[in-house]
Motif scaffolding. Structure first.
Motif, PDB file in Angstrom:
ATOM      1  N   GLU A 148       6.343  43.925  23.988  1.00 11.18           N
ATOM      2  CA  GLU A 148       6.794  43.522  22.603  1.00 11.18           C
ATOM      3  C   GLU A 148       7.325  42.006  22.763  1.00 11.18           C
ATOM      4  N   TYR A 149       8.374  41.651  23.779  1.00 13.14           N
ATOM      5  CA  TYR A 149       9.021  40.330  23.681  1.00 13.14           C
ATOM      6  C   TYR A 149       8.164  39.244  24.493  1.00 13.14           C
ATOM      7  N   ALA A 150       7.388  39.473  25.603  1.00 13.18           N
ATOM      8  CA  ALA A 150       7.050  38.511  26.352  1.00 13.18           C
ATOM      9  C   ALA A 150       6.067  37.692  25.634  1.00 13.18           C
ATOM     10  N   LEU A 193       6.300  30.547  22.385  1.00 12.41           N
ATOM     11  CA  LEU A 193       7.038  29.643  22.084  1.00 12.41           C
ATOM     12  C   LEU A 193       7.375  28.668  23.177  1.00 12.41           C
ATOM     13  N   MET A 194       7.451  29.079  24.310  1.00 16.00           N
ATOM     14  CA  MET A 194       7.441  28.136  25.598  1.00 16.00           C
ATOM     15  C   MET A 194       6.290  27.176  25.598  1.00 16.00           C
ATOM     16  N   GLY A 195       5.204  27.619  25.533  1.00 15.89           N
ATOM     17  CA  GLY A 195       4.022  26.834  25.724  1.00 15.89           C
ATOM     18  C   GLY A 195       3.902  25.763  24.475  1.00 15.89           C
ATOM     19  N   LEU A 196       4.342  26.101  23.355  1.00 17.77           N
ATOM     20  CA  LEU A 196       4.413  25.056  22.226  1.00 17.77           C
ATOM     21  C   LEU A 196       5.446  24.260  22.262  1.00 17.77           C
ATOM     22  N   ILE A 197       6.533  24.664  22.752  1.00 21.74           N
ATOM     23  CA  ILE A 197       7.459  23.474  23.013  1.00 21.74           C
ATOM     24  C   ILE A 197       7.480  22.689  24.241  1.00 21.74           C
ATOM     25  N   GLU A 198       6.747  23.049  25.057  1.00 15.71           N
ATOM     26  CA  GLU A 198       6.387  22.343  26.330  1.00 15.71           C
ATOM     27  C   GLU A 198       5.147  21.457  25.971  1.00 15.71           C
ATOM     28  N   LEU A 199       4.125  21.863  24.983  1.00 20.33           N
ATOM     29  CA  LEU A 199       3.031  20.900  24.431  1.00 20.33           C
ATOM     30  C   LEU A 199       3.781  19.972  23.671  1.00 20.33           C
ATOM     31  N   ALA A 200       4.774  20.004  22.933  1.00 23.61           N
ATOM     32  CA  ALA A 200       5.528  19.079  22.266  1.00 23.61           C
ATOM     33  C   ALA A 200       6.427  18.137  22.858  1.00 23.61           C
ATOM     34  N   GLY A 201       6.148  18.450  24.103  1.00 22.22           N
ATOM     35  CA  GLY A 201       7.057  17.120  24.896  1.00 22.22           C
ATOM     36  C   GLY A 201       8.549  17.472  25.265  1.00 22.22           C
ATOM     37  N   GLY A 236      14.721  28.615  17.375  1.00 25.06           N
ATOM     38  CA  GLY A 236      15.342  27.668  16.854  1.00 25.06           C
ATOM     39  C   GLY A 236      14.983  26.289  17.411  1.00 25.06           C
ATOM     40  N   TRP A 237      14.684  26.140  18.626  1.00 22.89           N
ATOM     41  CA  TRP A 237      14.160  24.950  19.482  1.00 22.89           C
ATOM     42  C   TRP A 237      12.861  24.530  18.585  1.00 22.89           C
ATOM     43  N   ALA A 238      11.876  25.542  18.539  1.00 22.16           N
ATOM     44  CA  ALA A 238      10.604  25.292  17.891  1.00 22.16           C
ATOM     45  C   ALA A 238      10.726  24.791  16.545  1.00 22.16           C
TER      46      ALA A 238
END
Length: 146
Positions: free
Chosen positions: A55-57, A63-71, A120-122
């Motif tokens: 449910e969480y993973a 989110l991690m992938g999109l944040i990493e993709l955003a640099g 929040g970061w995203a």
């Protein structure tokens, strides 16, 4: 583009997912339970630990992938990813105990905090970047008059 932090944490999450799933199998085989939990508290707890992980993973990894993709900073993504992995292992182990315990509670709270921080970061990345402009232009053709 390769996302090394997200790929590594996703691989770790896959291993945790398998570990949580494989912990269920011996009880199912021993008690010949193909569906459900046969009112077995240990089996039910392990099933919930596995379900809770799934449910969480996905949200954390997306989110991690999109944040990493955003640099964004790989350092802080590593911190979040490692904390997530440790939290989920702790939660899985804590679910085997029949009473409230630090592993289960700490794993759950840490997961919530990590998810909230990533969300929040995203949002900060999305709105710091400003409005999204279309690559092309759309022309408006005046209507012909009669």
């Amino acid at each position: 583009m390769i996302l090394p932090v997200t790929l590594t944490i996703a691989a770790a999450a896959a291993v945790i997912n398998l570990w949580l799933a494989f912990r269920i199998v011996p009880t199912r085989l021993k008690d010949k339970v193909l569906v459900g939990d046969n009112d077995d508290l240990r089996l039910r707890s392990r099933m919930r630990a596995h379900a809770n992980f799934t449910e969480y993973a996905p949200f954390v990894l997306i989110l991690m992938g999109l944040i990493e993709l955003a640099g964004a900073s790989p350092f802080w993504l590593w911190i979040a990813g490692i904390a997530f992995v440790l939290a989920r292992v702790a939660h899985g182990l804590g679910m085997d105990r029949t009473t409230t315990n630090m592993l289960r509670g700490g794993g759950a709270v840490a997961t919530w905090l990590i998810l909230a921080l990533l969300a929040g970061w995203a949002i900060a990345i999305a709105y710091r970047a400003g409005p999204v402009h279309m690559l092309g232009t759309i022309g408006v053709v005046p209507a012909a008059r009669g």
